[in-house]
Design an enzyme around this catalytic site. Structure first.
Site, PDB file in Angstrom:
ATOM      1  N   SER A  56       0.846  -1.197   0.000  1.00  0.00           N
ATOM      2  CA  SER A  56       0.000   0.000   0.000  1.00  0.00           C
ATOM      3  C   SER A  56       0.876   1.239   0.000  1.00  0.00           C
ATOM      4  O   SER A  56       2.022   1.194   0.482  1.00  0.00           O
ATOM      5  CB  SER A  56      -0.869   0.007   1.264  1.00  0.00           C
ATOM      6  N   TYR A  80      -2.090  -0.586  10.727  1.00  0.00           N
ATOM      7  CA  TYR A  80      -2.236  -1.001   9.319  1.00  0.00           C
ATOM      8  C   TYR A  80      -0.978  -0.633   8.525  1.00  0.00           C
ATOM      9  O   TYR A  80      -0.429  -1.452   7.787  1.00  0.00           O
ATOM     10  CB  TYR A  80      -3.473  -0.334   8.705  1.00  0.00           C
TER      11      TYR A  80
END
Ligand code: NDP
Length: 250
Positions: free
Chosen positions: A144, A158
């Site tokens: 990501s 995360y």
């Protein structure tokens, strides 16, 4: 059916019951790949397999929880039993229960570590022996933009899991080139999917909903990046693709 040097490659994709994984399965199958897909919601997996098969593509699906190593091993065995080999593993399954650290959602921290990091490692452990036997393979990890930049408050854990996947992928690349296994990380910005609805904190959920509605790019954009990495000739490895919605400001 469009074909290219992806045709007939056996591509295993985790987390293909929605979002990026589902889009990837459909796009790669349209390009002639034999796709082997897994996630926990077997009804959704079956629907994706049915749609691909109806369009003339080749697909099989399995119920898989990537936090359970035997289930990931069964997914790889299912690919070999169905199609004889594993050319590509896409470690795509992931969760993003965003919440400020002070809320101490420790079980959600653990779930992110289990799915986003340990799930990737179980994928590698399951697929690597088959790739070694074949003397070729390709491991693609979906990381990501949040593995490059920290989104906080809210995304601290995360982002840490996605940064871990970045590091793992670079280490895998250095360790596995001698096995003729290519390694690629794909780092997307905001993508329209079910991911932002996974948070249990109402104010984080509202922020994400507004942000994604304004900004997110379609899942197909990530699928095209994966296709690009797979399509390269065997002597070319795409190490990383970072892609964002043009409108995303971080
Ligand atoms: P979705 O929530 O739509 O898809 C996530 C997928 O992961 C689902 O198929 C889900 O299936 C699966 N999954 C979750 N937990 C498990 C588990 N324990 N075992 C097996 N499968 C699991 O989100 P996306 O498509 O957006 O997410 C795909 C990947 O892309 C993730 O790794 C995410 O972190 C990453 N990513 C997403 C971005 C975005 O903005 N959407 C941006 C950057 C990266 P099921 O629930 O059926 O098991």
């Amino acid at each position: 059916m469009e074909t290219s040097n992806i045709a007939d490659k056996v591509v295993v994709i985790t987390g293909a019951s929605s979002g990026i994984g589902e889009g990837m399965a459909k796009l790669l199958a349209r390009h002639g790949a034999k796709v082997v897909i897994g996630a926990r919601r077997k009804n959704r997996i079956d629907a994706v397999v049915k749609e691909i098969s109806a369009g003339g593509g080749k697909a099989v699906g399995f119920a898989v929880d990537v936090t359970k190593r035997p289930e990931v091993e069964a997914l790889i065995k299912g690919a070999v039993d169905s199609f004889g080999r594993v050319d590509v593993l896409v470690n795509n399954a992931g969760v993003m229960p965003i919440a400020p650290i002070q809320l101490l959602k420790v079980e959600e921290w653990e779930r992110q570590i289990d799915v986003n990091i340990k799930g990737v490692l179980y994928g590698v452990a399951s697929a690597l022996p088959q790739m070694q036997k074949q003397k070729s393979g390709h491991i693609i990890n979906i990381t990501s933009v949040f593995g490059i930049k920290v989104f906080a408050p809210g995304g601290t854990v995360y982002c840490a899991t996605k940064a871990a996947v970045r590091t793992l992928t670079e280490g895998l690349r250095m360790e596995l080139h001698s096995e003729n296994v290519r390694c690629t990380m794909i780092s997307p910005g905001a993508v329209a999917s079910e991911l932002p609805s996974g948070t249990s904190d109402p104010s984080s959920a509202k922020f994400l909903k507004d942000f994604y509605e304004k900004t997110a790019m379609p899942a197909d954009s990530v699928a095209r990046a994966v296709l690009y990495a797979i399509q390269q000739p065997a002597d070319v490895e795409i190490d990383e693709v970072v892609l964002r919605p043009t409108a995303q400001d971080f």
